[in-house]
Design a protein around this motif. Structure first.
Motif, PDB file in Angstrom:
ATOM      1  N   THR A  68       0.836  -1.205   0.000  1.00  0.00           N
ATOM      2  CA  THR A  68       0.000   0.000   0.000  1.00  0.00           C
ATOM      3  C   THR A  68       0.867   1.251   0.000  1.00  0.00           C
ATOM      4  N   ARG A  69       1.933   1.202   0.788  1.00  0.00           N
ATOM      5  CA  ARG A  69       2.840   2.342   0.879  1.00  0.00           C
ATOM      6  C   ARG A  69       3.465   2.648  -0.488  1.00  0.00           C
ATOM      7  N   LEU A  70       3.933   1.607  -1.143  1.00  0.00           N
ATOM      8  CA  LEU A  70       4.553   1.790  -2.456  1.00  0.00           C
ATOM      9  C   LEU A  70       3.538   2.312  -3.465  1.00  0.00           C
ATOM     10  N   PHE A  71       2.319   1.785  -3.396  1.00  0.00           N
ATOM     11  CA  PHE A  71       1.290   2.174  -4.358  1.00  0.00           C
ATOM     12  C   PHE A  71       0.858   3.624  -4.157  1.00  0.00           C
ATOM     13  N   VAL A  72       0.555   4.000  -2.918  1.00  0.00           N
ATOM     14  CA  VAL A  72       0.128   5.380  -2.637  1.00  0.00           C
ATOM     15  C   VAL A  72       1.256   6.349  -2.975  1.00  0.00           C
ATOM     16  N   GLY A  73       2.475   5.970  -2.612  1.00  0.00           N
ATOM     17  CA  GLY A  73       3.626   6.811  -2.939  1.00  0.00           C
ATOM     18  C   GLY A  73       3.791   6.984  -4.441  1.00  0.00           C
ATOM     19  N   SER A  74       3.574   5.909  -5.183  1.00  0.00           N
ATOM     20  CA  SER A  74       3.730   6.002  -6.639  1.00  0.00           C
ATOM     21  C   SER A  74       2.629   6.853  -7.258  1.00  0.00           C
ATOM     22  N   LEU A  75       1.412   6.804  -6.685  1.00  0.00           N
ATOM     23  CA  LEU A  75       0.329   7.665  -7.193  1.00  0.00           C
ATOM     24  C   LEU A  75       0.723   9.134  -7.075  1.00  0.00           C
ATOM     25  N   LEU A  76       1.212   9.506  -5.887  1.00  0.00           N
ATOM     26  CA  LEU A  76       1.589  10.908  -5.667  1.00  0.00           C
ATOM     27  C   LEU A  76       2.812  11.281  -6.499  1.00  0.00           C
ATOM     28  N   THR A  77       3.755  10.345  -6.615  1.00  0.00           N
ATOM     29  CA  THR A  77       4.947  10.610  -7.427  1.00  0.00           C
ATOM     30  C   THR A  77       4.556  10.856  -8.882  1.00  0.00           C
ATOM     31  N   GLY A  78       3.634  10.023  -9.400  1.00  0.00           N
ATOM     32  CA  GLY A  78       3.189  10.196 -10.771  1.00  0.00           C
ATOM     33  C   GLY A  78       2.485  11.516 -10.989  1.00  0.00           C
ATOM     34  N   TRP A  79       1.623  11.863 -10.056  1.00  0.00           N
ATOM     35  CA  TRP A  79       0.891  13.129 -10.148  1.00  0.00           C
ATOM     36  C   TRP A  79       1.881  14.305 -10.137  1.00  0.00           C
ATOM     37  N   GLY A  80       2.805  14.264  -9.203  1.00  0.00           N
ATOM     38  CA  GLY A  80       3.781  15.341  -9.102  1.00  0.00           C
ATOM     39  C   GLY A  80       4.683  15.425 -10.321  1.00  0.00           C
ATOM     40  N   ALA A  81       5.149  14.268 -10.787  1.00  0.00           N
ATOM     41  CA  ALA A  81       6.036  14.255 -11.953  1.00  0.00           C
ATOM     42  C   ALA A  81       5.318  14.808 -13.174  1.00  0.00           C
ATOM     43  N   PHE A  82       4.041  14.466 -13.296  1.00  0.00           N
ATOM     44  CA  PHE A  82       3.312  14.970 -14.461  1.00  0.00           C
ATOM     45  C   PHE A  82       3.109  16.482 -14.368  1.00  0.00           C
ATOM     46  N   ASN A  83       2.763  16.991 -13.180  1.00  0.00           N
ATOM     47  CA  ASN A  83       2.634  18.447 -13.024  1.00  0.00           C
ATOM     48  C   ASN A  83       3.934  19.138 -13.413  1.00  0.00           C
ATOM     49  N   LEU A  84       5.030  18.525 -13.039  1.00  0.00           N
ATOM     50  CA  LEU A  84       6.335  19.095 -13.357  1.00  0.00           C
ATOM     51  C   LEU A  84       6.574  19.089 -14.868  1.00  0.00           C
ATOM     52  N   VAL A  85       6.340  17.942 -15.485  1.00  0.00           N
ATOM     53  CA  VAL A  85       6.561  17.819 -16.937  1.00  0.00           C
ATOM     54  C   VAL A  85       5.611  18.733 -17.705  1.00  0.00           C
ATOM     55  N   GLU A  86       4.329  18.696 -17.339  1.00  0.00           N
ATOM     56  CA  GLU A  86       3.325  19.512 -18.034  1.00  0.00           C
ATOM     57  C   GLU A  86       3.622  20.993 -17.846  1.00  0.00           C
ATOM     58  N   GLY A  87       4.001  21.357 -16.636  1.00  0.00           N
ATOM     59  CA  GLY A  87       4.299  22.762 -16.363  1.00  0.00           C
ATOM     60  C   GLY A  87       5.481  23.262 -17.179  1.00  0.00           C
ATOM     61  N   ILE A  88       6.541  22.465 -17.206  1.00  0.00           N
ATOM     62  CA  ILE A  88       7.741  22.891 -17.934  1.00  0.00           C
ATOM     63  C   ILE A  88       7.441  22.999 -19.431  1.00  0.00           C
ATOM     64  N   ILE A  89       6.772  21.984 -19.995  1.00  0.00           N
ATOM     65  CA  ILE A  89       6.533  21.965 -21.449  1.00  0.00           C
ATOM     66  C   ILE A  89       5.484  23.004 -21.853  1.00  0.00           C
ATOM     67  N   ASP A  90       4.291  22.900 -21.254  1.00  0.00           N
ATOM     68  CA  ASP A  90       3.172  23.729 -21.721  1.00  0.00           C
ATOM     69  C   ASP A  90       3.246  25.174 -21.235  1.00  0.00           C
ATOM     70  N   HIS A  91       3.685  25.381 -19.994  1.00  0.00           N
ATOM     71  CA  HIS A  91       3.698  26.747 -19.445  1.00  0.00           C
ATOM     72  C   HIS A  91       4.937  27.514 -19.860  1.00  0.00           C
ATOM     73  N   HIS A  92       6.091  26.828 -19.846  1.00  0.00           N
ATOM     74  CA  HIS A  92       7.344  27.562 -19.989  1.00  0.00           C
ATOM     75  C   HIS A  92       7.994  27.395 -21.359  1.00  0.00           C
ATOM     76  N   LEU A  93       7.980  26.193 -21.929  1.00  0.00           N
ATOM     77  CA  LEU A  93       8.652  25.987 -23.221  1.00  0.00           C
ATOM     78  C   LEU A  93       7.752  26.381 -24.396  1.00  0.00           C
ATOM     79  N   ILE A  94       6.563  25.782 -24.464  1.00  0.00           N
ATOM     80  CA  ILE A  94       5.656  26.076 -25.583  1.00  0.00           C
ATOM     81  C   ILE A  94       4.812  27.313 -25.290  1.00  0.00           C
ATOM     82  N   GLY A  95       4.393  27.452 -24.051  1.00  0.00           N
ATOM     83  CA  GLY A  95       3.613  28.632 -23.659  1.00  0.00           C
ATOM     84  C   GLY A  95       2.204  28.660 -24.227  1.00  0.00           C
ATOM     85  N   ILE A  96       1.575  27.484 -24.368  1.00  0.00           N
ATOM     86  CA  ILE A  96       0.212  27.486 -24.910  1.00  0.00           C
ATOM     87  C   ILE A  96      -0.824  27.887 -23.858  1.00  0.00           C
TER      88      ILE A  96
END
Lengths: 84, 173
Positions: B96-124
């Motif tokens: 359960t610990r690994l699963f819950v941790g991975s859910l939050l890690t995935g969410w955070g990693a995606f916010n980071l990737v999406e933020g960098i690409i869409d907000h800062h690099l492409i700026g859409i």
């Protein structure tokens, strides 16, 4: 199109009747509707790629983690089954 | 955390599922309830333009928000398929610990990737459109980093942690 079943015609007519007050939808036959369609079509591929790119990059990151590089984790002990 | 193939598979499944669930939180809370962070809001703004154009721009953004939700739904399905594959392996430790941790890690990693690409690099789009969008965009990146770190820490096994045994399956909590 003409060979559509009766219920499908009813669906199309009902959709058009419901959609007519909302003149800005992508399917609406109105100047705003045309504007919306044009806006969606403009740079469609670029916008689709831009929105899909973070997902692709993320999946690559997950693949790298799944392949075991570069992360080395401590192992959670997985007990064997009692009858083994 | 995930030294074995099964652990890594569970972590990967959780990360992908985390993107799906996090994406829906983003789409529901920000795009729909608060009506900010729309996908093409930098190109098709809803403020500072003629009302008729603003109406069309809102509709265009709604279409692309729907496309974002479609991608998010696909990620959720992929995550479920990966999770199901892990669950079908009888020796896979379902932590359960690994699963819950991975859910939050995935969410955070995606916010980071999406933020960098869409907000800062492409700026859409930006989180909040306007001349002062940078602090909001940086806060979004910050939220991604916090989620990633918290998820990563949760996924770490505690010292001396032992797995619990259930009939037919090895389960580590």
């Amino acid at each position: 199109m003409l060979a559509m079943r009766p219920w499908l015609w009813l669906y199309v007519i009902a959709t058009l009747l419901i959609a007519s007050p909302a003149v800005a939808c992508p399917l609406c036959a109105s100047p705003t509707g045309q504007q919306v369609r044009a806006g969606i079509a403009t740079d469609f591929g670029y916008h689709l790629a831009a929105i899909g790119l973070p997902f692709v990059v993320f999946l690559l990151i997950v693949y790298v983690i799944h392949s075991g590089w570069p992360l080395k984790f401590r192992r959670i002990s997985a007990p064997s089954r009692s009858w083994e | 955390m995930a030294k074995t193939r099964d652990d890594r598979s569970l972590f990967a499944a959780g990360m992908v599922l985390g993107v799906g669930l996090g994406g829906f939180v983003d789409g529901i809370v920000f795009h729909q309830l608060l009506q900010v962070h729309n996908m093409l809001s930098a190109r098709y703004p809803k403020t500072g333009v003629d009302p008729a154009i603003a109406l069309a721009n809102v509709e265009i953004n709604m279409f692309w928000d729907g496309m974002f939700h479609a991608f998010t739904w696909i990620m959720t399905v992929v995550g479920l398929v990966l999770l199901w594959n892990v669950a079908q392996r009888q020796r896979a430790p379902l932590s359960t610990r690994l699963f819950v941790g991975s859910l939050l890690t995935g969410w955070g990693a995606f916010n980071l990737v999406e933020g960098i690409i869409d907000h800062h690099l492409i700026g859409i789009h930006h989180v909040i459109e306007g001349p002062n969008h940078l602090p909001w965009d940086l806060a979004f990146l910050g939220s991604g980093i916090v989620l990633l770190i918290v998820g990563w820490l949760i996924a770490q096994p505690r010292r001396g942690e032992a797995g619990l045994e259930m009939p037919g399956r090895a389960v580590a909590r």
